[in-house]
Structures are given as structure tokens and as C-alpha cells.
Write a protein that holds these residues in place. Structure first.
Motif, short mmCIF file in Angstrom:
data_model
loop_
_atom_site.label_atom_id
_atom_site.label_comp_id
_atom_site.label_asym_id
_atom_site.label_seq_id
_atom_site.Cartn_x
_atom_site.Cartn_y
_atom_site.Cartn_z
N ASP A 84 40.34 46.01 25.73
CA ASP A 84 41.71 45.79 25.08
C ASP A 84 42.32 46.98 25.62
O ASP A 84 42.03 48.07 25.51
N LEU A 85 43.70 46.77 25.66
CA LEU A 85 44.69 47.59 26.02
C LEU A 85 45.71 47.74 25.50
O LEU A 85 46.77 46.50 25.70
N ASP A 86 45.93 48.34 24.32
CA ASP A 86 47.03 47.73 23.30
C ASP A 86 48.01 48.92 23.49
O ASP A 86 48.24 49.62 24.28
N ALA A 87 49.33 48.73 22.99
CA ALA A 87 50.57 49.42 23.05
C ALA A 87 50.31 50.89 22.68
O ALA A 87 50.95 51.67 23.48
N ALA A 88 49.54 51.22 21.68
CA ALA A 88 49.17 52.61 21.64
C ALA A 88 48.81 53.21 22.61
O ALA A 88 48.93 54.46 22.82
N THR A 89 47.58 52.70 23.23
CA THR A 89 47.10 53.38 24.37
C THR A 89 47.90 53.44 25.60
O THR A 89 48.03 54.51 26.41
N LEU A 90 48.92 52.36 25.84
CA LEU A 90 49.69 52.42 27.03
C LEU A 90 50.66 53.61 26.80
O LEU A 90 51.10 54.31 27.52
N ALA A 91 51.25 53.58 25.32
CA ALA A 91 52.36 54.87 25.21
C ALA A 91 51.61 56.04 25.21
O ALA A 91 52.39 56.95 25.82
N ALA A 92 50.32 56.03 24.79
CA ALA A 92 49.86 57.57 24.95
C ALA A 92 49.84 57.96 26.40
O ALA A 92 49.67 59.37 26.86
N GLU A 93 49.71 57.07 27.58
CA GLU A 93 49.63 57.26 28.97
C GLU A 93 51.15 57.17 29.26
O GLU A 93 51.18 57.19 30.65
N GLY A 94 51.98 57.12 28.55
CA GLY A 94 53.42 57.04 29.11
C GLY A 94 53.85 55.82 29.65
O GLY A 94 54.72 55.80 30.82
N LEU A 95 53.08 54.60 29.52
CA LEU A 95 53.50 53.54 29.95
C LEU A 95 54.00 52.24 29.11
O LEU A 95 53.33 51.21 28.96
N ASP A 96 54.88 52.62 28.28
CA ASP A 96 55.53 51.79 27.43
C ASP A 96 56.03 50.41 27.82
O ASP A 96 55.90 49.56 27.30
N GLN A 97 56.53 50.55 29.23
CA GLN A 97 57.08 49.20 29.93
C GLN A 97 55.90 48.34 30.01
O GLN A 97 56.50 47.11 30.57
#
Length: 133
Positions: A84-97
Motif C-alpha cells: 500500500d502506498l497511501d496519500a500520507a506516505t506520499l506526502a511524507a516524501e514530498g510526492l503529493d502529486q
């Protein structure tokens, strides 16, 4: 670069051989995907190691054209969630897009990719995504 040379590059990408992939780029190349600057080897490897820890990503080339200073292709990028790659994990990496993806989910994106070349090395790359197929 001819089709066989590009196929070697694509195979290295599909095999997760990030050093071989990055070796196809000229020093100082502009490598930006969806607002992420991957212009040095460490940034490139860090991004793809993170992404590929969550997904299996493969490129299938459908159309290819090349000259001495340009490689242009149309293909399908297939992304399958292995974790799973959720929005919070993406945001933590600076990958909100980026779009979250669940384990087992598959996303396919048609991409048009242009690489500018000098002396057989990529100097810049740009891609457009037309949506999920």
C-alpha cells in the motif's frame, strides 16, 4: 540512439538497474517527472527505490522514433501495487502529486515521452500522461 539502444535502456529500467539507467543521461541533464527533480544520481536512485518498494513499474513501448538529437516514444506505463502506498506516505516524501495505490491495484498510463540527445546521451526528458487506459 536507435531502437535497440533504447530497448536496452528500457530493460535496465524494468530490471531496476538504476545506475545503468542513469548512465544514459549526460552530466547536468534535466530529469523532471511530475515536478520531481531527479537530475543527480542520488536523487534518481532515492526516488525510484522508494517508488519501487511499493510498486512494480514497467514500460511497454508501442511507438518509437529517433534522430541524432531526439528520441520520441509512445508507450504504456503499468504500475502494480505490491505494498500500500497511501496519500500520507506520499506526502511524507514530498510526492503529493502522485496517486495513491493499494497492494494488488493496477494503474496503466499512456505516456508520450521525449528525450533530447547530445552525443548519444539524454540531456533532458519530458513526458505527458494522457490518462489511465
Amino acid at each position: 540512439m536507435n531502437r535497440a539502444g533504447y530497448e536496452r535502456y528500457a530493460q535496465a529500467f524494468n530490471d531496476r538497474d538504476y545506475d545503468t539507467v542513469f548512465d544514459h543521461y549526460a552530466p547536468g541533464a534535466s530529469i523532471r517527472y511530475f515536478g520531481v527533480d531527479l537530475g543527480d544520481r542520488d536523487a534518481f536512485k532515492r526516488f525510484y527505490r522508494f517508488l519501487h518498494a511499493h510498486v512494480i513499474e514497467t514500460l511497454t513501448i508501442e511507438r518509437f522514433a529517433a534522430s541524432d538529437d531526439l528520441v520520441a516514444l509512445e508507450g504504456v506505463i503499468r504500475v502494480e501495487g505490491v505494498r500500500d502506498l497511501d496519500a500520507a506516505t506520499l506526502a511524507a516524501e514530498g510526492l503529493d502529486q502522485f496517486i495513491p495505490i493499494a497492494k494488488g491495484e493496477v494503474q496503466e498510463m499512456r505516456q508520450y515521452i521525449h528525450y533530447h540527445l547530445a552525443d548519444g546521451k539524454f540531456t533532458s526528458v519530458g513526458c505527458a500522461v494522457v490518462g489511465l487506459t
